[in-house]
Design an enzyme around this catalytic site. Sequence first.
Site, PDB file in Angstrom:
ATOM      1  N   ASN A  11       0.858  -1.221  -0.005  1.00  0.00           N
ATOM      2  CA  ASN A  11      -0.026  -0.047   0.017  1.00  0.00           C
ATOM      3  C   ASN A  11       0.951   1.323  -0.056  1.00  0.00           C
ATOM      4  OD1 ASN A  11      -1.745   1.939   0.405  1.00  0.00           O
ATOM      5  ND2 ASN A  11      -2.466   1.194   2.300  1.00  0.00           N
ATOM      6  N   LYS A  13       0.232   4.111  -0.312  1.00  0.00           N
ATOM      7  CA  LYS A  13      -0.466   5.341   0.363  1.00  0.00           C
ATOM      8  C   LYS A  13      -0.155   6.620  -0.621  1.00  0.00           C
ATOM      9  CE  LYS A  13      -0.431   3.141   4.816  1.00  0.00           C
ATOM     10  NZ  LYS A  13      -0.138   3.385   6.283  1.00  0.00           N
ATOM     11  N   HIS A  97      -9.567   1.253   4.532  1.00  0.00           N
ATOM     12  CA  HIS A  97      -8.362   1.392   5.359  1.00  0.00           C
ATOM     13  C   HIS A  97      -8.606   2.210   6.573  1.00  0.00           C
ATOM     14  CE1 HIS A  97      -4.427   2.533   6.297  1.00  0.00           C
ATOM     15  NE2 HIS A  97      -3.818   1.594   5.839  1.00  0.00           N
ATOM     16  N   GLU A  99      -7.075   4.806   7.604  1.00  0.00           N
ATOM     17  CA  GLU A  99      -6.927   6.107   7.298  1.00  0.00           C
ATOM     18  C   GLU A  99      -8.062   6.791   6.531  1.00  0.00           C
ATOM     19  OE1 GLU A  99      -3.076   5.557   5.430  1.00  0.00           O
ATOM     20  OE2 GLU A  99      -2.321   4.988   7.258  1.00  0.00           O
ATOM     21  N   GLU A 169      -5.587  -5.081  10.538  1.00  0.00           N
ATOM     22  CA  GLU A 169      -4.709  -3.947  10.787  1.00  0.00           C
ATOM     23  C   GLU A 169      -5.043  -3.313  11.871  1.00  0.00           C
ATOM     24  OE1 GLU A 169      -2.736  -2.927   6.882  1.00  0.00           O
ATOM     25  OE2 GLU A 169      -4.451  -1.695   7.002  1.00  0.00           O
ATOM     26  N   GLY A 175       2.180   2.220  10.831  1.00  0.00           N
ATOM     27  CA  GLY A 175       2.972   3.324  10.633  1.00  0.00           C
ATOM     28  C   GLY A 175       3.790   3.564  12.244  1.00  0.00           C
ATOM     29  N   SER A 215       2.978  -2.268  10.532  1.00  0.00           N
ATOM     30  CA  SER A 215       4.663  -2.355  10.476  1.00  0.00           C
ATOM     31  C   SER A 215       5.120  -3.682  10.272  1.00  0.00           C
ATOM     32  CB  SER A 215       4.937  -1.837  11.895  1.00  0.00           C
ATOM     33  OG  SER A 215       4.426  -0.465  12.229  1.00  0.00           O
ATOM     34  N   GLY A 236       2.815  -1.166   4.285  1.00  0.00           N
ATOM     35  CA  GLY A 236       2.675   0.161   3.892  1.00  0.00           C
ATOM     36  C   GLY A 236       4.096   0.579   3.684  1.00  0.00           C
TER      37      GLY A 236
HETATM   38  P1  PGA Z   1       2.698   0.268   7.484  1.00  0.00           P
HETATM   39  O1  PGA Z   1       1.037   0.348   6.849  1.00  0.00           O
HETATM   40  O2  PGA Z   1       3.191  -1.086   7.047  1.00  0.00           O
HETATM   41  O3  PGA Z   1       3.289   1.451   7.105  1.00  0.00           O
HETATM   42  O4  PGA Z   1       2.140   0.197   9.128  1.00  0.00           O
HETATM   43  C1  PGA Z   1       0.119  -0.716   7.044  1.00  0.00           C
HETATM   44  C2  PGA Z   1      -1.046  -0.268   5.992  1.00  0.00           C
HETATM   45  O5  PGA Z   1      -1.577   1.043   6.620  1.00  0.00           O
HETATM   46  O6  PGA Z   1      -1.690  -1.012   5.317  1.00  0.00           O
END
Ligand code: PGA
Length: 252
Positions: A11, A13, A97, A99, A169, A175, A215, A236
């Site tokens: 992803n 983003k 997601h 976000e 998630e 993140g 992460s 991500g």
């Molecule tokens: P991250 O994001 O691996 O940077 O924690 C994962 C995601 O939001 O899908």
Amino acid sequence: MKKRQHIVAGNWKMNKTLEEGRDLAKDIVERLQPSEVIVVLATPFIHLNSIGNVINGISNLKLAAQNCHQEESGAYTGEISVAMLQSVGVEYVIIGHSERREYFNETDELLAKKVNAVLNKGLIPIFCCGEKLDVRESNHQTQLVENQIAKALFHLSAEVFEKVVIAYEPVWAIGTGKTASPEQAQEMHLYIRNLIAKKYGEELAQATTILYGGSANAANAKELFQQPDVDGGLVGGASLKAEDFITIVNSF
Ligand code: PGA
């Protein structure tokens, strides 16, 4: 019935200019070895067509969008329909997601409509669920995730649900560099699989692909993917470097 698959989805983003994105995709193509793992690149909308051309012809490398609009077409300035995504070769769409839920107020009711829009056109939703830190700290994560899944997915018939990919998630892990432990991931994935079994039966539950996100990186992917109910990852930060991303892809 469709079989459970190993999937690693990157992803991106809101990262990478077109040139940077094309370079990353080319680097991934060069490093990718033939395997059973389905590798998915969820790029920004505006790069999809171009990145699609970079990965074209590689059968286990697929294109995903990070979102879509729930309506088929019309006066929705600035939005992107599933038919548009399909027309540039997109096969998967990330839906819900955290976000999107947090910054764009996406509710489970809206997400149910988006899931329908994706499935109606024959694309595959990667439906995201997961709890925030306060919910985890008060130990209500299973109820929360159950609620998210029931509201956005359980209106589907078994025949249609079978196409859905789920990504667990935990928001506190996204993140933050704070990954869920393999045991925490396994516990939740098993919980989700049991929910599906209760609703649709054991066979369909066993065939459902459930990804972990939050992460995930080159150092922890192996341990996560070794868990019996973790079928891959939604990645991500670590998907923005080809070397790390391919290490994750090779971690099964
Ligand atoms: P991250 O994001 O691996 O940077 O924690 C994962 C995601 O939001 O899908």
